[in-house]
Design a protein around this motif. Structure first.
Motif, PDB file in Angstrom:
ATOM      1  N   HIS A  38       6.177   5.158  -0.663  1.00  0.00           N
ATOM      2  CA  HIS A  38       4.737   5.971  -0.956  1.00  0.00           C
ATOM      3  C   HIS A  38       4.139   4.955  -1.846  1.00  0.00           C
ATOM      4  CE1 HIS A  38       6.465   9.848   0.494  1.00  0.00           C
ATOM      5  NE2 HIS A  38       7.465   9.552   0.004  1.00  0.00           N
ATOM      6  N   VAL A  39       2.735   5.065  -1.330  1.00  0.00           N
ATOM      7  CA  VAL A  39       1.905   3.832  -1.664  1.00  0.00           C
ATOM      8  C   VAL A  39       0.489   4.517  -1.923  1.00  0.00           C
ATOM      9  CG1 VAL A  39       0.679   1.592  -1.565  1.00  0.00           C
ATOM     10  CG2 VAL A  39       3.211   1.845  -0.904  1.00  0.00           C
ATOM     11  N   LYS A  40      -0.361   4.390  -2.871  1.00  0.00           N
ATOM     12  CA  LYS A  40      -1.602   4.852  -2.966  1.00  0.00           C
ATOM     13  C   LYS A  40      -2.320   3.528  -2.910  1.00  0.00           C
ATOM     14  CE  LYS A  40      -1.575   9.075  -3.778  1.00  0.00           C
ATOM     15  NZ  LYS A  40      -1.789  10.118  -2.639  1.00  0.00           N
ATOM     16  N   GLY A  41      -3.430   3.420  -2.163  1.00  0.00           N
ATOM     17  CA  GLY A  41      -3.943   2.002  -2.108  1.00  0.00           C
ATOM     18  C   GLY A  41      -4.013   1.602  -0.581  1.00  0.00           C
ATOM     19  N   ASN A  42      -4.447   0.437  -0.467  1.00  0.00           N
ATOM     20  CA  ASN A  42      -4.524  -0.140   0.639  1.00  0.00           C
ATOM     21  C   ASN A  42      -3.492  -1.158   1.151  1.00  0.00           C
ATOM     22  OD1 ASN A  42      -7.089   1.037   1.028  1.00  0.00           O
ATOM     23  ND2 ASN A  42      -8.240  -0.579   0.311  1.00  0.00           N
ATOM     24  N   GLY A  43      -2.802  -0.985   2.288  1.00  0.00           N
ATOM     25  CA  GLY A  43      -1.844  -1.938   2.843  1.00  0.00           C
ATOM     26  C   GLY A  43      -0.508  -1.735   2.433  1.00  0.00           C
ATOM     27  N   PRO A  44       0.630  -2.282   2.920  1.00  0.00           N
ATOM     28  CA  PRO A  44       1.978  -2.127   2.653  1.00  0.00           C
ATOM     29  C   PRO A  44       2.257  -2.743   1.325  1.00  0.00           C
ATOM     30  CG  PRO A  44       1.480  -3.901   4.218  1.00  0.00           C
ATOM     31  CD  PRO A  44       0.299  -3.308   3.988  1.00  0.00           C
ATOM     32  N   PRO A  45       3.400  -2.282   0.756  1.00  0.00           N
ATOM     33  CA  PRO A  45       4.016  -3.028  -0.397  1.00  0.00           C
ATOM     34  C   PRO A  45       4.468  -4.137  -0.094  1.00  0.00           C
ATOM     35  CG  PRO A  45       5.695  -1.582   0.328  1.00  0.00           C
ATOM     36  CD  PRO A  45       4.474  -1.288   1.196  1.00  0.00           C
ATOM     37  N   PRO A  46       4.435  -5.087  -1.203  1.00  0.00           N
ATOM     38  CA  PRO A  46       4.659  -6.590  -0.926  1.00  0.00           C
ATOM     39  C   PRO A  46       6.182  -6.740  -0.728  1.00  0.00           C
ATOM     40  CG  PRO A  46       4.483  -6.316  -3.507  1.00  0.00           C
ATOM     41  CD  PRO A  46       4.067  -4.953  -2.720  1.00  0.00           C
ATOM     42  N   GLY A  47       6.278  -7.622   0.143  1.00  0.00           N
ATOM     43  CA  GLY A  47       8.072  -7.378   0.855  1.00  0.00           C
ATOM     44  C   GLY A  47       8.518  -8.995   1.054  1.00  0.00           C
ATOM     45  N   PRO A  48       9.727  -9.109   1.300  1.00  0.00           N
ATOM     46  CA  PRO A  48       9.985 -10.468   1.938  1.00  0.00           C
ATOM     47  C   PRO A  48       8.957 -10.999   3.135  1.00  0.00           C
ATOM     48  CG  PRO A  48      11.702  -8.960   1.781  1.00  0.00           C
ATOM     49  CD  PRO A  48      10.706  -8.152   1.596  1.00  0.00           C
ATOM     50  N   GLU A  49       8.918 -12.118   2.918  1.00  0.00           N
ATOM     51  CA  GLU A  49       8.293 -12.757   4.266  1.00  0.00           C
ATOM     52  C   GLU A  49       8.950 -12.486   5.527  1.00  0.00           C
ATOM     53  OE1 GLU A  49       5.629 -16.439   5.474  1.00  0.00           O
ATOM     54  OE2 GLU A  49       6.113 -15.916   3.332  1.00  0.00           O
ATOM     55  N   GLY A  50       7.774 -12.154   6.483  1.00  0.00           N
ATOM     56  CA  GLY A  50       8.386 -11.793   7.841  1.00  0.00           C
ATOM     57  C   GLY A  50       8.814 -10.317   7.923  1.00  0.00           C
ATOM     58  N   THR A  51       8.704  -9.396   6.922  1.00  0.00           N
ATOM     59  CA  THR A  51       8.888  -8.172   6.985  1.00  0.00           C
ATOM     60  C   THR A  51       7.713  -7.303   7.593  1.00  0.00           C
ATOM     61  OG1 THR A  51      10.286  -8.107   4.874  1.00  0.00           O
ATOM     62  CG2 THR A  51       9.352  -5.857   5.783  1.00  0.00           C
ATOM     63  N   CYS A  52       8.106  -6.697   8.708  1.00  0.00           N
ATOM     64  CA  CYS A  52       6.944  -5.815   9.276  1.00  0.00           C
ATOM     65  C   CYS A  52       7.206  -4.394   8.729  1.00  0.00           C
ATOM     66  CB  CYS A  52       7.096  -5.908  10.758  1.00  0.00           C
ATOM     67  SG  CYS A  52       7.161  -7.517  11.665  1.00  0.00           S
ATOM     68  N   TRP A  53       5.989  -3.921   8.664  1.00  0.00           N
ATOM     69  CA  TRP A  53       5.744  -2.406   8.187  1.00  0.00           C
ATOM     70  C   TRP A  53       5.061  -1.369   9.069  1.00  0.00           C
ATOM     71  CZ3 TRP A  53       7.942  -1.431   3.243  1.00  0.00           C
ATOM     72  CH2 TRP A  53       8.337  -2.591   2.531  1.00  0.00           C
ATOM     73  N   ALA A  54       5.563  -0.379   9.046  1.00  0.00           N
ATOM     74  CA  ALA A  54       4.743   0.915  10.043  1.00  0.00           C
ATOM     75  C   ALA A  54       4.229   1.818   8.707  1.00  0.00           C
ATOM     76  CB  ALA A  54       5.814   1.418  10.735  1.00  0.00           C
ATOM     77  N   HIS A  55       3.101   2.453   8.986  1.00  0.00           N
ATOM     78  CA  HIS A  55       2.256   3.239   8.238  1.00  0.00           C
ATOM     79  C   HIS A  55       2.331   4.649   8.757  1.00  0.00           C
ATOM     80  CE1 HIS A  55      -1.564   5.003   7.165  1.00  0.00           C
ATOM     81  NE2 HIS A  55      -1.179   4.562   5.746  1.00  0.00           N
ATOM     82  N   ASP A  56       2.371   5.410   7.899  1.00  0.00           N
ATOM     83  CA  ASP A  56       1.928   7.091   8.532  1.00  0.00           C
ATOM     84  C   ASP A  56       1.633   7.596   7.368  1.00  0.00           C
ATOM     85  OD1 ASP A  56       2.154   9.167  10.139  1.00  0.00           O
ATOM     86  OD2 ASP A  56       4.075   9.560  10.247  1.00  0.00           O
ATOM     87  N   ARG A  57       0.673   8.880   7.542  1.00  0.00           N
ATOM     88  CA  ARG A  57       0.080   9.651   6.603  1.00  0.00           C
ATOM     89  C   ARG A  57       0.556  10.931   6.545  1.00  0.00           C
ATOM     90  NH1 ARG A  57      -5.843   9.016   4.423  1.00  0.00           N
ATOM     91  NH2 ARG A  57      -4.666   8.360   2.952  1.00  0.00           N
ATOM     92  N   ILE A  58       1.101  11.234   5.152  1.00  0.00           N
ATOM     93  CA  ILE A  58       1.622  12.586   4.973  1.00  0.00           C
ATOM     94  C   ILE A  58       0.493  13.430   4.748  1.00  0.00           C
ATOM     95  CG2 ILE A  58       3.218  14.144   3.778  1.00  0.00           C
ATOM     96  CD1 ILE A  58       4.881  11.768   3.297  1.00  0.00           C
ATOM     97  N   PRO A  59       0.081  14.616   5.469  1.00  0.00           N
ATOM     98  CA  PRO A  59      -1.066  15.289   5.497  1.00  0.00           C
ATOM     99  C   PRO A  59      -0.807  16.170   4.120  1.00  0.00           C
ATOM    100  CG  PRO A  59      -0.033  16.250   7.123  1.00  0.00           C
ATOM    101  CD  PRO A  59       0.742  15.127   6.775  1.00  0.00           C
ATOM    102  N   ALA A  60      -1.970  16.670   3.512  1.00  0.00           N
ATOM    103  CA  ALA A  60      -2.022  17.581   2.585  1.00  0.00           C
ATOM    104  C   ALA A  60      -1.607  18.913   2.651  1.00  0.00           C
ATOM    105  CB  ALA A  60      -3.499  17.740   1.856  1.00  0.00           C
ATOM    106  N   VAL A  61      -1.081  19.361   1.813  1.00  0.00           N
ATOM    107  CA  VAL A  61      -0.413  21.080   2.184  1.00  0.00           C
ATOM    108  C   VAL A  61      -1.306  22.010   1.362  1.00  0.00           C
ATOM    109  CG1 VAL A  61       1.711  22.265   1.973  1.00  0.00           C
ATOM    110  CG2 VAL A  61       1.738  19.952   2.686  1.00  0.00           C
TER     111      VAL A  61
END
Length: 179
Positions: A38-61
């Motif tokens: 879970h990340v607040k801000g823009n973009g994926p967390p830093p990770g090893p080179e060549g790592t691909c990330w997917a993003h989703d948004r958990i809506p407010a409840v």
């Protein structure tokens, strides 16, 4: 003659049952949510080179809380009999239970997502009872929903395929130390 017709119906019913998928219960102890970040801000967390990330948004409840508020108290006469009953009105209040959240997780890299990969994904989901349509090799709405349902059953409610789910389904290589 009647016996032969009944036997034919029984055989046809049995064959029809072979075409229908048998849902398989999700294996216990597998939790894809441990892969999510879970990340607040823009973009994926830093990770090893060549790592691909997917993003989703958990809506407010939100929850709606309804309370009764007194408008006027009851009026009693000298003998204690009710002249007019109390009146109330409903007051609804909206309360945020959980704010929206960005979730990032490792995903198969786009160059790996081929028609063959998607057909194999559909086949793996079909074998587990999550996908019921013919194999197309396309990431269509039915495939996306099957991925979401499979992952939700394993702790990650997202339609984006995670690398952990791809590994569980046998679609991506797994390092020996991860077994």
């Amino acid at each position: 003659m009647v016996k032969r017709s009944l036997m034919g119906l029984a055989v046809m019913a049995g064959l029809a049952a072979c075409d229908s998928p048998i849902p398989v219960a999700a294996p216990s102890g597998i939790d894809l949510s441990t892969e999510a970040v879970h990340v607040k801000g823009n973009g994926p967390p830093p990770g090893p080179e060549g790592t691909c990330w997917a993003h989703d948004r958990i809506p407010a409840v939100f929850e709606t809380e309804t309370e009764q508020s007194l408008v006027s108290a009851e009026v009693l006469d000298a003998d204690g009999a009710v002249v007019s009953p109390a009146t109330y009105r409903s007051v609804a209040k909206l309360r945020m239970v959980h704010d929206n959240d960005d979730i990032w997780f490792k995903a198969p890299c786009p160059d790996l997502i081929t028609v063959d990969f998607l057909a194999t994904l559909q086949r793996a989901l079909k074998a587990r009872g999550y996908y019921t349509l013919p194999l197309t090799g396309e990431m269509d709405a039915a495939t996306t929903e099957a991925v979401r349902t499979y992952q939700a059953d394993h702790g990650l409610d997202s339609p984006e395929l995670s690398l952990a789910a791809a590994r569980q389904l046998g679609l991506s290589a797994t390092a020996l130390d991860q077994l």
